[in-house]
Each structure stands twice: as C-alpha cells, then as structure tokens.
Design a protein around this motif. Structure first.
Motif, PDB file in Angstrom:
ATOM      1  N   ARG A 179      68.376  26.506 -19.877  1.00 24.55           N
ATOM      2  CA  ARG A 179      69.113  27.395 -18.975  1.00 24.55           C
ATOM      3  C   ARG A 179      68.829  27.017 -17.528  1.00 24.55           C
ATOM      4  O   ARG A 179      67.755  26.547 -17.177  1.00 24.55           O
ATOM      5  CB  ARG A 179      68.707  28.841 -19.231  1.00 24.55           C
ATOM      6  CG  ARG A 179      69.078  29.365 -20.622  1.00 24.55           C
ATOM      7  CD  ARG A 179      68.734  30.836 -20.751  1.00 24.55           C
ATOM      8  NE  ARG A 179      67.300  31.057 -20.561  1.00 24.55           N
ATOM      9  CZ  ARG A 179      66.406  30.972 -21.537  1.00 24.55           C
ATOM     10  NH1 ARG A 179      66.781  30.630 -22.759  1.00 24.55           N
ATOM     11  NH2 ARG A 179      65.138  31.207 -21.303  1.00 24.55           N
ATOM     12  N   THR A 180      69.826  27.270 -16.675  1.00 25.88           N
ATOM     13  CA  THR A 180      69.670  26.961 -15.259  1.00 25.88           C
ATOM     14  C   THR A 180      70.660  27.793 -14.457  1.00 25.88           C
ATOM     15  O   THR A 180      71.531  28.459 -15.012  1.00 25.88           O
ATOM     16  CB  THR A 180      69.901  25.457 -14.984  1.00 25.88           C
ATOM     17  OG1 THR A 180      69.666  25.191 -13.588  1.00 25.88           O
ATOM     18  CG2 THR A 180      71.315  25.045 -15.339  1.00 25.88           C
ATOM     19  N   ASP A 181      70.514  27.755 -13.118  1.00 23.53           N
ATOM     20  CA  ASP A 181      71.481  28.385 -12.229  1.00 23.53           C
ATOM     21  C   ASP A 181      71.993  27.327 -11.259  1.00 23.53           C
ATOM     22  O   ASP A 181      71.691  26.140 -11.417  1.00 23.53           O
ATOM     23  CB  ASP A 181      70.843  29.569 -11.488  1.00 23.53           C
ATOM     24  CG  ASP A 181      69.597  29.175 -10.712  1.00 23.53           C
ATOM     25  OD1 ASP A 181      69.436  27.970 -10.401  1.00 23.53           O
ATOM     26  OD2 ASP A 181      68.781  30.063 -10.398  1.00 23.53           O
ATOM     27  N   ALA A 182      72.772  27.747 -10.273  1.00 20.64           N
ATOM     28  CA  ALA A 182      73.383  26.780  -9.361  1.00 20.64           C
ATOM     29  C   ALA A 182      72.329  25.966  -8.621  1.00 20.64           C
ATOM     30  O   ALA A 182      72.463  24.746  -8.455  1.00 20.64           O
ATOM     31  CB  ALA A 182      74.290  27.508  -8.370  1.00 20.64           C
ATOM     32  N   ALA A 183      71.282  26.637  -8.139  1.00 16.98           N
ATOM     33  CA  ALA A 183      70.211  25.913  -7.441  1.00 16.98           C
ATOM     34  C   ALA A 183      69.526  24.936  -8.386  1.00 16.98           C
ATOM     35  O   ALA A 183      69.173  23.810  -7.988  1.00 16.98           O
ATOM     36  CB  ALA A 183      69.192  26.903  -6.876  1.00 16.98           C
TER      37      ALA A 183
ATOM     38  N   VAL B  68      70.880  23.398 -10.896  1.00 13.37           N
ATOM     39  CA  VAL B  68      71.778  22.252 -11.069  1.00 13.37           C
ATOM     40  C   VAL B  68      71.646  21.302  -9.882  1.00 13.37           C
ATOM     41  O   VAL B  68      71.601  20.073 -10.040  1.00 13.37           O
ATOM     42  CB  VAL B  68      73.237  22.733 -11.226  1.00 13.37           C
ATOM     43  CG1 VAL B  68      74.198  21.544 -11.177  1.00 13.37           C
ATOM     44  CG2 VAL B  68      73.399  23.492 -12.530  1.00 13.37           C
ATOM     45  N   ALA B  69      71.584  21.863  -8.680  1.00 13.98           N
ATOM     46  CA  ALA B  69      71.460  21.031  -7.473  1.00 13.98           C
ATOM     47  C   ALA B  69      70.167  20.220  -7.499  1.00 13.98           C
ATOM     48  O   ALA B  69      70.160  19.018  -7.186  1.00 13.98           O
ATOM     49  CB  ALA B  69      71.510  21.911  -6.229  1.00 13.98           C
TER      50      ALA B  69
ATOM     51  N   HIS C  97      64.072  27.178 -10.973  1.00 12.68           N
ATOM     52  CA  HIS C  97      65.426  27.682 -11.204  1.00 12.68           C
ATOM     53  C   HIS C  97      66.001  27.258 -12.554  1.00 12.68           C
ATOM     54  O   HIS C  97      67.079  27.712 -12.932  1.00 12.68           O
ATOM     55  CB  HIS C  97      66.371  27.162 -10.102  1.00 12.68           C
ATOM     56  CG  HIS C  97      66.017  27.634  -8.729  1.00 12.68           C
ATOM     57  ND1 HIS C  97      66.489  28.816  -8.202  1.00 12.68           N
ATOM     58  CD2 HIS C  97      65.210  27.086  -7.775  1.00 12.68           C
ATOM     59  CE1 HIS C  97      66.002  28.970  -6.975  1.00 12.68           C
ATOM     60  NE2 HIS C  97      65.232  27.944  -6.693  1.00 12.68           N
TER      61      HIS C  97
END
Length: 281
Positions: free
Chosen positions: A129-133, A135-136, A77
């Motif tokens: 780059r990343t998404d919410a998952a 980041v988690a 992710h």
C-alpha cells in the motif's frame, strides 16, 4: 545482486540507528577497503578529470545519497514492497536508456527479457500500500537506482570499475558526513551499538566495496542493458535470506515470481552469449 538482495535483512538492523551517521561510517570504511584492495591486487585507480568529476558527484548524490533518503522517506508513506516494486523496474530503464548512452540501439530481445524480469520481481516482492507521496518517493528511488548505473557508463572506459567505485564512494562519504553533522550532530556515532557496527561492517565490505566493483566490472563487460537484467537476482536473494532469517516459507506467488525471473534472465543472457560468439574474431 545476491549480496544486495541479502542485505535487506541486515539493513533492517539499522532501523533505529542514526541513518546518516551509519551511512557515513559505512562508506568511509568501504573507501578504505577499496583502496587497500586495489593496492594489493595492483588495480589502477585513475584520477578523474574534466567533466568526470561532475558525473561522479552526480552518481554519488543520486545513486548513493538520494537513493537512501528516498528509501527512508518513502517508507513513511508506503510499505517496503511498494518501494521495492518501483526499484524492480530498473531492468526496463537500463534496457532502453543504457544502450543509447553506449551509442547503440536497444534490442527488442533484451527489452522483452527486462520486462519479464521486472514482472517476476514484482511477483516476488508483492505490491504494498502507498499514497501519492509514497509513489513520488518510489519513482525517485527508481530514478536514483538507474542513475547509479547510467552515470557510470561514460566513466568506465577510462576510470574502470575500481576508479568509479572508489571515487564515488569517497564523494558519498563526504556528502553523508555533511548531512550527519547537520541532522544528527558529531556525537551521533556513539549511538551505534554492537549490532549496528556489525551491520555497517557487512554493508561496507560486501554490499559496497565488493558489490560495487563486481557490478561496474559487469556493466563494463556486457553493457548496462544486459547487466540490468541481473538486478532481478536481488529480490530472489532477499526472499531466500528471509526464509533463513525468519523461517517463513514464501507463498505460491513468490515461487512463480522466482520462476519468471529465471526465465527472463535465461532469455536475456542467452542472447548476450550468442551475440558475443557472433562478434568474436
């Protein structure tokens, strides 16, 4: 930390290998190296007792197993740099939480130095780059990396660096073996080729057996907060190894980041030496 940073390029060799099986072999080999080295060097490996078993199990489950899972799943992710930036925040966490576990108050100088080292590490690694998952998973990787040190703090006075290293590695081996059997099957070891075995050997001996003992010996000697500053060496070493392996020279932000890391280390570790002189009888 230089060994850990340099292992980034080596770990990339295992990207297509059965992960859990490779980690099982790695930690099993490291356990053998540790016990043989301890006997040859006459180092004691005390048997855990009471709640020490629980702390060791939590250390192995978070700092060894879950950390590796977070790195792999997070990569699905987020770019590697995004995960690395989160892990680079470890000096700040150790600078604040570490002293509290050791019965002391965090010092402003160490926390400030940790912030400088963290900022430098982020410059070296970039953002990504990343998404919410993603980041988690990155936050989980940070928590697990911090747990690798913080959970060892109450164990080191009695078990020592060798005891904490060996017992956590053995527990990590058993956990990875269970995951490997369920997820990859007992024959997955045959999928490891010569390059995989070479990478696993390097990781087992230098990044696990040697680095674990050196790290925990440092934590026992100077405390988790000061030792946490040294995690800033890892991304610098990774960048240096990258130049040797790929031939690509980093851009100006990386060199600025390296300089910032060095400044943070100098400020924080100079404070440690000064404090040591003041309390020396």
């Amino acid at each position: 930390m230089a060994l850990v940073g340099g292992s980034v390029a080596v770990s990339h060799v295992l990207v297509d290998a059965p992960l859990m099986t490779a980690q099982t072999v790695r930690y099993a080999a490291a356990a053998v190296v540790l016990v043989v080295a301890a006997r040859l060097l006459g180092r004691a490996v005390p048997l855990p007792r009471g709640r020490e078993w629980l702390l060791l199990a939590l250390l192995a489950a978070t700092g060894l197993v879950l950390f590796n899972v977070a790195l792999v799943r997070g990569a699905e992710h987020a770019e590697p740099a995004a995960i690395a930036v989160a892990v680079a925040s470890v000096p700040l966490v150790l600078g604040v939480v570490g002293p509290l576990l050791e019965g002391r108050h965090p010092t402003a100088r160490i926390v400030a130095a940790a912030a400088v080292v963290t900022a430098g590490s982020m410059l070296v690694q970039g953002t990504g780059r990343t998404d919410a998952a993603g980041v988690a998973w990155a936050v989980l990787a940070l928590a697990c990396e911090a747990a690798f040190t913080l959970l060892a703090v109450p164990l080191l006075p009695r078990l020592g660096p060798w005891g904490v290293s060996w017992h956590s590695v053995v527990m990590g081996t058993l956990m990875f073996a269970g995951l490997a059997l369920v997820m990859e099957g007992p024959t997955a070891v045959h999928a490891l080729d010569a390059g995989d075995w070479a990478a696993v050997t390097y990781l087992a001996v230098l990044v696990t057996a040697v680095a674990f003992v050196l790290w925990y010996a440092t934590v026992a000697r100077v405390g988790s907060a000061s030792a946490g500053l040294l995690t800033g060496v890892a991304p610098v070493a990774a960048a240096a190894v990258g130049v040797v392996v790929t031939g690509d020279v980093p851009g100006p932000p990386v060199w600025v980041g390296v300089t910032v890391v060095v400044v943070g280390l100098a400020c924080g570790l100079r404070t440690t030496r000064r404090s040591a002189r003041l309390v020396r009888p």
